[in-house]
Write a protein that holds these residues in place. Sequence first.
Motif, PDB file in Angstrom:
ATOM      1  N   THR A  30      44.134  18.283  47.628  1.00 40.37           N
ATOM      2  CA  THR A  30      45.367  19.049  47.735  1.00 40.37           C
ATOM      3  C   THR A  30      45.211  20.319  46.906  1.00 40.37           C
ATOM      4  OG1 THR A  30      46.449  18.046  45.809  1.00 40.37           O
ATOM      5  CG2 THR A  30      46.753  16.938  47.944  1.00 40.37           C
ATOM      6  N   ALA A  37      43.171  27.098  44.785  1.00 38.76           N
ATOM      7  CA  ALA A  37      42.575  27.170  46.131  1.00 38.76           C
ATOM      8  C   ALA A  37      41.262  27.945  46.093  1.00 38.76           C
ATOM      9  CB  ALA A  37      43.561  27.814  47.113  1.00 38.76           C
ATOM     10  N   ASP A  41      37.800  26.252  47.064  1.00 40.92           N
ATOM     11  CA  ASP A  41      37.122  26.862  48.213  1.00 40.92           C
ATOM     12  C   ASP A  41      35.705  27.279  47.811  1.00 40.92           C
ATOM     13  OD1 ASP A  41      37.693  27.991  51.025  1.00 40.92           O
ATOM     14  OD2 ASP A  41      36.860  29.727  49.987  1.00 40.92           O
ATOM     15  N   LEU A  48      41.708  21.994  52.484  1.00 38.64           N
ATOM     16  CA  LEU A  48      42.711  22.038  51.420  1.00 38.64           C
ATOM     17  C   LEU A  48      44.048  21.672  52.046  1.00 38.64           C
ATOM     18  CD1 LEU A  48      41.687  25.323  49.538  1.00 38.64           C
ATOM     19  CD2 LEU A  48      41.000  22.957  49.071  1.00 38.64           C
ATOM     20  N   VAL A  50      47.940  21.436  51.578  1.00 33.42           N
ATOM     21  CA  VAL A  50      49.123  21.774  50.789  1.00 33.42           C
ATOM     22  C   VAL A  50      50.092  20.622  51.040  1.00 33.42           C
ATOM     23  CG1 VAL A  50      50.807  23.543  50.208  1.00 33.42           C
ATOM     24  CG2 VAL A  50      48.634  24.182  51.287  1.00 33.42           C
ATOM     25  N   THR A  76      52.074  27.233  50.684  1.00 31.75           N
ATOM     26  CA  THR A  76      51.010  27.331  51.704  1.00 31.75           C
ATOM     27  C   THR A  76      50.489  28.764  51.783  1.00 31.75           C
ATOM     28  OG1 THR A  76      52.037  25.513  52.919  1.00 31.75           O
ATOM     29  CG2 THR A  76      50.411  26.828  54.116  1.00 31.75           C
ATOM     30  N   VAL A  79      48.062  29.281  48.900  1.00 33.03           N
ATOM     31  CA  VAL A  79      46.782  28.596  49.123  1.00 33.03           C
ATOM     32  C   VAL A  79      45.976  29.331  50.195  1.00 33.03           C
ATOM     33  CG1 VAL A  79      45.736  26.446  49.988  1.00 33.03           C
ATOM     34  CG2 VAL A  79      47.590  26.357  48.302  1.00 33.03           C
ATOM     35  N   SER A  80      46.632  29.772  51.246  1.00 34.25           N
ATOM     36  CA  SER A  80      45.924  30.486  52.319  1.00 34.25           C
ATOM     37  C   SER A  80      45.277  31.760  51.789  1.00 34.25           C
ATOM     38  CB  SER A  80      46.890  30.848  53.459  1.00 34.25           C
ATOM     39  OG  SER A  80      47.389  29.675  54.045  1.00 34.25           O
ATOM     40  N   ALA A  83      42.012  30.628  50.080  1.00 32.73           N
ATOM     41  CA  ALA A  83      40.978  29.918  50.855  1.00 32.73           C
ATOM     42  C   ALA A  83      40.274  30.892  51.799  1.00 32.73           C
ATOM     43  CB  ALA A  83      41.613  28.780  51.646  1.00 32.73           C
ATOM     44  N   VAL A  88      43.018  25.147  55.945  1.00 29.58           N
ATOM     45  CA  VAL A  88      44.249  24.916  55.170  1.00 29.58           C
ATOM     46  C   VAL A  88      45.248  24.164  56.044  1.00 29.58           C
ATOM     47  CG1 VAL A  88      46.225  26.005  54.013  1.00 29.58           C
ATOM     48  CG2 VAL A  88      43.915  26.951  53.718  1.00 29.58           C
ATOM     49  N   ALA A 117      48.409  28.844  57.545  1.00 27.41           N
ATOM     50  CA  ALA A 117      47.758  27.539  57.695  1.00 27.41           C
ATOM     51  C   ALA A 117      46.989  27.492  59.008  1.00 27.41           C
ATOM     52  CB  ALA A 117      48.795  26.420  57.648  1.00 27.41           C
TER      53      ALA A 117
END
Length: 272
Positions: A30, A37, A41, A48, A50, A76, A79-80, A83, A88, A117
Amino acid sequence: MSSDASGQRPLTVHDLVAYKQAGERFAMLTAYDYLTARVLDEAGVPVLLVGDSLGMVVLGYDSTVPVTVEEMLHHTRAVSRGARRAVVVGDMPFMSYQGSPDEALITAGRFLKEAGATAVKLEGAGPVVDLTARLVGAGVPVMGHLGLTPQHVHRLGGFKVQGRGDGEAGRIVGDARALRDAGAFAIVLEAVPAEVGRRVTQAVDVPTIGIGAGPRTDAQVLVVSDMLGMTGGRLPRFVKAYADMRGVVSDAAKTFQAEVASGDYPGPEHTY
Ligand code: KIV
């Protein structure tokens, strides 16, 4: 698809299915923020998630039930941005897909369009099977989630191991087949006996991603703060901490405070 500066192209959900076909096990973790992230990555983690576990891990709720779509989209997006290569996956929170399928489709689309995502994750089977087919048909890759489905914590009466006994185990295997037939590209299996993990993994040709589902699933996932030893308190049996980040952070914070109090920080090398 273009490559990044390291020559690595972003992974797709098809790569994850190909890992299973090639017999290559992989890890999912996660992530809830940009910096983590990036690190994961760069460490080569291919997926990954979320997870709506962010409600408990990051936001301090007692369960994942209160998590909102806006909270999920916010994290999200972060994180995107971090990454470059990993797939994602955004978790759709409780009650964002259990009602109207039209609304579920629009919300799933937001994870891809607004938050970057590659896919969404849905918990459970039953009506979720038809919804999976609808989302996949509309171009939204779906990861399933069976066994202990934390969004159902109140119905289940707690965070308990699922799939004990032949009837229950058979139902989970059947649900996994149905999700796969509906187009799910992977299935998370949470807190089930190892034998159920093995049976489901054999029954479907898409990767199973276990968390407390024994050693025979195609992949394993952990909540990143558990994996880093950051969480503290009583943790489920399946958790393995690969570092003591809680200790590292606590020691660093204590040392910083002590150096501020003593006047050792900032030193001449930190001073303009
Ligand atoms: O929300 C989450 O983090 C999850 C994983 C534990 C699979 O669903």
